[in-house]
Design a protein around this motif. Structure first.
Motif, PDB file in Angstrom:
ATOM      1  N   ARG A 149      27.152  32.291  45.011  1.00  0.00           N
ATOM      2  CA  ARG A 149      27.917  32.317  43.761  1.00  0.00           C
ATOM      3  C   ARG A 149      27.392  33.127  42.617  1.00  0.00           C
ATOM      4  N   ALA A 150      26.021  32.754  42.202  1.00  0.00           N
ATOM      5  CA  ALA A 150      25.449  33.513  41.383  1.00  0.00           C
ATOM      6  C   ALA A 150      25.380  34.988  41.593  1.00  0.00           C
ATOM      7  N   ALA A 151      25.039  35.218  42.555  1.00  0.00           N
ATOM      8  CA  ALA A 151      24.923  36.655  42.935  1.00  0.00           C
ATOM      9  C   ALA A 151      26.271  37.510  42.851  1.00  0.00           C
ATOM     10  N   PHE A 152      27.206  37.015  43.588  1.00  0.00           N
ATOM     11  CA  PHE A 152      28.266  37.734  43.931  1.00  0.00           C
ATOM     12  C   PHE A 152      29.852  37.364  43.185  1.00  0.00           C
ATOM     13  N   MET A 153      29.845  36.367  42.273  1.00  0.00           N
ATOM     14  CA  MET A 153      31.035  35.999  41.657  1.00  0.00           C
ATOM     15  C   MET A 153      31.493  37.152  41.068  1.00  0.00           C
ATOM     16  N   ASN A 154      32.898  37.583  41.026  1.00  0.00           N
ATOM     17  CA  ASN A 154      33.513  38.859  40.585  1.00  0.00           C
ATOM     18  C   ASN A 154      32.917  39.957  40.997  1.00  0.00           C
ATOM     19  N   GLN A 155      32.524  39.938  42.339  1.00  0.00           N
ATOM     20  CA  GLN A 155      31.860  41.169  42.927  1.00  0.00           C
ATOM     21  C   GLN A 155      30.569  41.452  42.394  1.00  0.00           C
ATOM     22  N   GLY A 156      29.930  40.471  41.811  1.00  0.00           N
ATOM     23  CA  GLY A 156      28.690  40.711  40.993  1.00  0.00           C
ATOM     24  C   GLY A 156      28.753  41.132  39.659  1.00  0.00           C
ATOM     25  N   GLN A 157      30.016  41.251  39.404  1.00  0.00           N
ATOM     26  CA  GLN A 157      30.201  41.908  37.981  1.00  0.00           C
ATOM     27  C   GLN A 157      30.534  40.841  36.642  1.00  0.00           C
ATOM     28  N   VAL A 158      29.373  40.070  36.704  1.00  0.00           N
ATOM     29  CA  VAL A 158      29.138  39.112  35.565  1.00  0.00           C
ATOM     30  C   VAL A 158      27.913  39.310  34.801  1.00  0.00           C
ATOM     31  N   CYS A 159      27.895  39.459  33.609  1.00  0.00           N
ATOM     32  CA  CYS A 159      26.539  39.912  32.968  1.00  0.00           C
ATOM     33  C   CYS A 159      25.437  38.755  33.423  1.00  0.00           C
ATOM     34  N   LEU A 160      25.920  37.284  33.829  1.00  0.00           N
ATOM     35  CA  LEU A 160      24.961  36.449  34.030  1.00  0.00           C
ATOM     36  C   LEU A 160      24.487  36.305  35.405  1.00  0.00           C
ATOM     37  N   CYS A 161      25.220  37.258  36.195  1.00  0.00           N
ATOM     38  CA  CYS A 161      24.750  37.231  37.981  1.00  0.00           C
ATOM     39  C   CYS A 161      23.540  37.100  38.110  1.00  0.00           C
ATOM     40  N   GLY A 162      23.111  36.366  39.032  1.00  0.00           N
ATOM     41  CA  GLY A 162      21.688  36.188  39.474  1.00  0.00           C
ATOM     42  C   GLY A 162      21.424  37.360  40.413  1.00  0.00           C
ATOM     43  N   SER A 163      21.169  38.529  40.232  1.00  0.00           N
ATOM     44  CA  SER A 163      20.991  39.615  41.006  1.00  0.00           C
ATOM     45  C   SER A 163      19.471  39.776  41.604  1.00  0.00           C
ATOM     46  N   ARG A 164      18.695  39.145  41.116  1.00  0.00           N
ATOM     47  CA  ARG A 164      17.407  38.971  41.763  1.00  0.00           C
ATOM     48  C   ARG A 164      17.202  37.390  42.217  1.00  0.00           C
ATOM     49  N   LEU A 165      17.087  37.182  43.659  1.00  0.00           N
ATOM     50  CA  LEU A 165      16.743  35.862  44.044  1.00  0.00           C
ATOM     51  C   LEU A 165      15.401  35.884  44.450  1.00  0.00           C
TER      52      LEU A 165
END
Ligand code: NAD
Length: 478
Positions: free
Chosen positions: A271-287
């Motif tokens: 959810r952190a990575a892909f919510m709103n197709q990853g278009q949230v400033c808060l997205c966890g794009s590094r796991l």
């Protein structure tokens, strides 16, 4: 197809040079509206409208302005299905997400600030022989500039505290997603808010946004958007000594410790990575995953991501990206990641969809491993459905990787050991960290970033402070 207008001093107003942009639904490519391509001349008229309205609005007791916020909240609640539908058509996001997140929060933002101000204690400092009373005055006219990813959610987050504190506002929404800003314009007009309190001017950043930043009568600029745009907004506002709030980009880490509850962590990290197709400033794009569970975590995470549905925003987990242009940018990072030595474990391709979604800006969610933590794809903001996986041996290494970017917005830590979670959280150089959750929001807490993720904080009393000038009055008996 509709042609929308600016709202200036309570009147629906066409752009002065008569030019319009097309607005498209990125999930289908269909043209859905024409929006004003406003210029500095329109901004000038809107600021004049705001200036006219401000003295009377600013003189109202704050409790009366709070009642106006309640009325706007009720009107937005009554139109929540419409907000969800418009937001989905404008951005390509799933309707269910737009209903649960965008529509709900937009109304709540008005409700929340109205309630908050009623509960705020007076700010008093007693001395032996005198009493200091801090009075909050409006700044005057505030310029509010917002991005496309959470259009009304972010606009209402600024409008509500700004007008509550007695300012009049000129809003410049993203030209890609104008429809719900227009709905807000309808709502304030129908509610009978005094003309000029809320003005909405549509147009490009370079012509319209910049003119707002540089207008000498605008005393405060609240900007949410990309870091490079934030830099030019800061450069425009600084010589005029405006109050400035900058909420910018992020490259946030999700840190998964070896003892994490994977039943909860895998959906949480996805959810952190892909919510709103990853278009949230808060997205966890590094796991970041502790080496001891890497072999178990990675296949389970990839299987979870592969099972997410993509397509029709009315029924799928993931919708379209905001535009074809943005999809190309995200795809270029998938290519770059492979050039930098990464392996794509899933996604990164355009899905094959039935009409009318066959030419939409969809991209399968990508999971990439094998990248150096200091590679460009692991440190630059992609702002799309791409997550990079990195193993770590111990907490120090996790923190070194997490902090190795120019950004400092948010992060999350997943562990059964809350003490360890808190220790790691304190070591992450960002404005916000969640432990065993992500985007779990209490609207009273400070929201914002450090480093190149922004300047200042929004939320609760932080927003009220930004949108007001404190005046200290020291009272002593004669
Ligand atoms: P953007 O910077 O391109 O645009 C944001 C807004 O600024 C738009 O309304 C745009 O028209 C306007 N703008 C552009 N150039 C301008 C200029 N020179 N002067 C004044 N205004 C100008 O950002 P975007 O692509 O719309 O949004 C995505 C970015 O926003 C991402 O980087 C994301 O991380 C960031 N964002 C941050 C937060 C946060 O709270 N920190 C929240 C959401 C999005």
């Amino acid at each position: 197809m509709r042609r929308i207008a600016n709202l200036i001093a309570g009147k629906w107003t066409a752009p002065q040079d008569g030019k319009y942009f097309d607005d498209h639904n990125p999930a289908t490519g269909e043209k859905i509206a024409e929006i004003p391509s406003s210029t500095a001349a329109d901004i000038k008229t809107a600021v004049a409208g705001a200036q006219m309205a401000q003295p009377e609005w600013g003189a109202l007791p704050v409790e009366e302005r709070a009642v106006w916020l309640d009325s706007i909240a009720s009107a937005l609640e009554a139109r929540s299905d419409e907000i969800a539908e418009l937001e989905s058509r404008d951005t390509g996001k799933p309707v269910a997400l737009a209903r649960a997140v965008d529509a709900a929060r937009s109304a709540l933002n008005f409700r929340f600030f109205a309630e908050l101000v009623r509960e705020l204690p007076d700010e008093l400092y007693k001395m032996k022989d005198a009493l200091n009373v801090v009075v909050r005055k409006p700044v005057g006219v505030a310029g509010l500039i917002t991005p496309w990813n959470l259009p009304l959610y972010l606009l209402s987050w600024k409008v509500a505290p700004a007008i509550l504190m007695g300012n009049c506002v000129v809003c410049k929404p993203s030209r890609l997603t104008p429809l719900t800003a227009n709905l807000l314009a309808e709502v304030v007009t129908e509610a009978g808010l005094p003309p000029g309190v809320v003005n909405i001017v549509h147009g490009s950043g370079s012509k319209c946004g910049q003119a707002l930043v540089e207008h000498p009568a605008v005393g405060a600029i609240s900007f949410t958007g990309g870091t490079s745009t934030g830099r030019s907004v800061a450069a425009g506002a600084a010589p005029l000594f405006k109050k400035l709030s900058l909420e910018l980009g992020g490259k946030n880490a999700t840190i998964v410790c070896g003892d994490a509850d994977l039943e909860k962590t895998i959906p949480g990290a996805a959810r952190a990575a892909f919510m709103n197709q990853g278009q949230v400033c808060l997205c966890g794009s590094r796991l970041l995953v502790e080496r001891s569970i890497w072999d178990e975590f990675v296949p389970r995470f990839v299987a979870y991501v592969k099972a997410m549905s993509i397509g029709d925003p009315a029924s799928c987990d993931l919708g379209a990206l905001v535009s074809q242009e943005h999809r190309k940018k995200v795809e270029s990072y998938v290519v770059l990641a492979q050039e930098e030595g990464g392996t794509v474990l899933c996604g990164g391709e355009r899905p094959t969809l039935e009409p009318p979604f066959d030419s939409g800006a969809f991209l399968e969610p990508a999971v990439i491993e094998g990248l150096a933590p200091d590679s460009r794809s692991a440190t630059e903001e992609i702002f799309g459905p791409v997550v990079t996986l990195h193993p770590f041996e111990n907490d120090d290494e996790a923190l070194a990787i997490a902090n190795n970017t120019e950004y400092g917005l948010a992060g999350s830590v997943w562990t059964r050991d809350l003490e360890r979670g808190r220790r790691i959280a304190e070591g992450i150089d960002t404005g916000m960290v969640w432990v065993n959750c992500w985007l779990h929001r209490d609207l009273r807490v400070p929201f914002g970033g450090i480093k190149n993720s922004g300047v200042g904080r929004e939320g609760g009393r932080y927003s009220l402070e930004f949108f007001s000038e404190p005046t200290n009055i020291c009272l002593m008996e004669a």
